[in-house]
Design a protein around this motif. Structure first.
Motif, PDB file in Angstrom:
ATOM      1  N   GLY A  71     116.731 -17.108 -58.028  1.00 44.75           N
ATOM      2  CA  GLY A  71     115.771 -17.446 -56.987  1.00 44.75           C
ATOM      3  C   GLY A  71     114.483 -16.649 -57.013  1.00 44.75           C
ATOM      4  O   GLY A  71     113.617 -16.852 -56.162  1.00 44.75           O
ATOM      5  N   ALA A  72     114.308 -15.738 -57.968  1.00 42.83           N
ATOM      6  CA  ALA A  72     113.083 -14.931 -58.029  1.00 42.83           C
ATOM      7  C   ALA A  72     111.837 -15.813 -58.152  1.00 42.83           C
ATOM      8  O   ALA A  72     110.807 -15.530 -57.550  1.00 42.83           O
ATOM      9  CB  ALA A  72     113.155 -13.948 -59.189  1.00 42.83           C
ATOM     10  N   CYS A  73     111.951 -16.888 -58.888  1.00 45.36           N
ATOM     11  CA  CYS A  73     110.815 -17.786 -59.094  1.00 45.36           C
ATOM     12  C   CYS A  73     110.478 -18.589 -57.838  1.00 45.36           C
ATOM     13  O   CYS A  73     109.319 -18.916 -57.599  1.00 45.36           O
ATOM     14  CB  CYS A  73     111.090 -18.724 -60.259  1.00 45.36           C
ATOM     15  SG  CYS A  73     112.575 -19.728 -60.046  1.00 45.36           S
ATOM     16  N   THR A  74     111.480 -18.892 -57.032  1.00 47.85           N
ATOM     17  CA  THR A  74     111.234 -19.714 -55.838  1.00 47.85           C
ATOM     18  C   THR A  74     110.390 -18.970 -54.815  1.00 47.85           C
ATOM     19  O   THR A  74     109.604 -19.582 -54.099  1.00 47.85           O
ATOM     20  CB  THR A  74     112.552 -20.168 -55.193  1.00 47.85           C
ATOM     21  OG1 THR A  74     113.277 -19.032 -54.733  1.00 47.85           O
ATOM     22  CG2 THR A  74     113.405 -20.956 -56.174  1.00 47.85           C
ATOM     23  N   ALA A  75     110.559 -17.667 -54.753  1.00 48.50           N
ATOM     24  CA  ALA A  75     109.816 -16.872 -53.781  1.00 48.50           C
ATOM     25  C   ALA A  75     108.339 -16.778 -54.136  1.00 48.50           C
ATOM     26  O   ALA A  75     107.498 -16.604 -53.256  1.00 48.50           O
ATOM     27  CB  ALA A  75     110.419 -15.473 -53.681  1.00 48.50           C
ATOM     28  N   ILE A  76     108.004 -16.916 -55.403  1.00 47.43           N
ATOM     29  CA  ILE A  76     106.621 -16.705 -55.845  1.00 47.43           C
ATOM     30  C   ILE A  76     105.862 -18.011 -56.067  1.00 47.43           C
ATOM     31  O   ILE A  76     104.640 -18.010 -56.154  1.00 47.43           O
ATOM     32  CB  ILE A  76     106.599 -15.812 -57.105  1.00 47.43           C
ATOM     33  CG1 ILE A  76     105.211 -15.235 -57.310  1.00 47.43           C
ATOM     34  CG2 ILE A  76     107.041 -16.563 -58.330  1.00 47.43           C
ATOM     35  CD1 ILE A  76     105.217 -13.811 -57.691  1.00 47.43           C
ATOM     36  N   CYS A  77     106.557 -19.138 -56.150  1.00 47.92           N
ATOM     37  CA  CYS A  77     105.906 -20.429 -56.432  1.00 47.92           C
ATOM     38  C   CYS A  77     105.050 -20.864 -55.242  1.00 47.92           C
ATOM     39  O   CYS A  77     105.577 -21.112 -54.152  1.00 47.92           O
ATOM     40  CB  CYS A  77     106.950 -21.497 -56.749  1.00 47.92           C
ATOM     41  SG  CYS A  77     106.210 -23.092 -57.168  1.00 47.92           S
ATOM     42  N   PRO A  78     103.722 -20.980 -55.420  1.00 52.63           N
ATOM     43  CA  PRO A  78     102.839 -21.276 -54.293  1.00 52.63           C
ATOM     44  C   PRO A  78     102.883 -22.720 -53.804  1.00 52.63           C
ATOM     45  O   PRO A  78     102.406 -23.016 -52.715  1.00 52.63           O
ATOM     46  CB  PRO A  78     101.444 -20.931 -54.837  1.00 52.63           C
ATOM     47  CG  PRO A  78     101.557 -21.151 -56.303  1.00 52.63           C
ATOM     48  CD  PRO A  78     102.974 -20.760 -56.659  1.00 52.63           C
ATOM     49  N   VAL A  79     103.474 -23.634 -54.588  1.00 45.26           N
ATOM     50  CA  VAL A  79     103.467 -25.048 -54.197  1.00 45.26           C
ATOM     51  C   VAL A  79     104.861 -25.631 -53.973  1.00 45.26           C
ATOM     52  O   VAL A  79     105.007 -26.813 -53.716  1.00 45.26           O
ATOM     53  CB  VAL A  79     102.707 -25.904 -55.233  1.00 45.26           C
ATOM     54  CG1 VAL A  79     101.230 -25.540 -55.262  1.00 45.26           C
ATOM     55  CG2 VAL A  79     103.329 -25.778 -56.614  1.00 45.26           C
TER      56      VAL A  79
END
Length: 135
Positions: free
Chosen positions: A89-97
């Motif tokens: 889930g590290a990527c989900t927290a940073i994805c702006p869209v």
């Protein structure tokens, strides 16, 4: 005539960064403009990633180019390796869209490539390098 949709990168030189280009694309060319990412500073160079939709898409892009704006197709995309992903889930927290999100109740990471604006933040955030840029 058919309605076309395209994601493009608009690069504004300093001379036109403070001009109402998007206004003219909407008003004069009847384009629907979805701004995906923008960094525009008056009197400095600017960049916008936009999704444009409309019958007069090509004419609108030609207008932008005639005003000194560099128009480039969004030719990069992010791809996700299902095998490498550990659904941390590290990527989900940073994805702006919201292109990366957690599917519930499975608690697995999912990727919607249509929403992706290729900001590449997920490639840096992923500890197992499951997110990659494809040219």
């Amino acid at each position: 005539m058919t309605v076309a949709t395209r994601k493009v990168v608009l690069r504004f030189p300093a001379e036109v960064a403070d001009k109402p280009l998007i206004y003219y694309l909407v008003k004069d060319y009847d384009l629907m403009v979805n701004i995906l990412k923008a960094n525009i500073n008056p009197h400095k160079q600017g960049t916008m990633i936009v999704e444009l939709t409309g019958e007069a898409l090509e004419a609108g892009l030609a207008f932008a180019a005639s005003r000194g704006v560099a128009v480039q197709p969004l030719s990069e995309e992010i791809v996700r390796s299902e095998e490498r992903c550990i659904s941390c889930g590290a990527c989900t927290a940073i994805c702006p869209v919201g292109a990366l999100y957690v599917e519930r109740p499975e608690m697995t990471v999912a990727f919607d490539g249509q929403k992706c604006i290729v900001c590449q933040l997920c490639t840096r955030a992923c500890p197992v390098r499951a997110m990659e840029v494809k040219f």
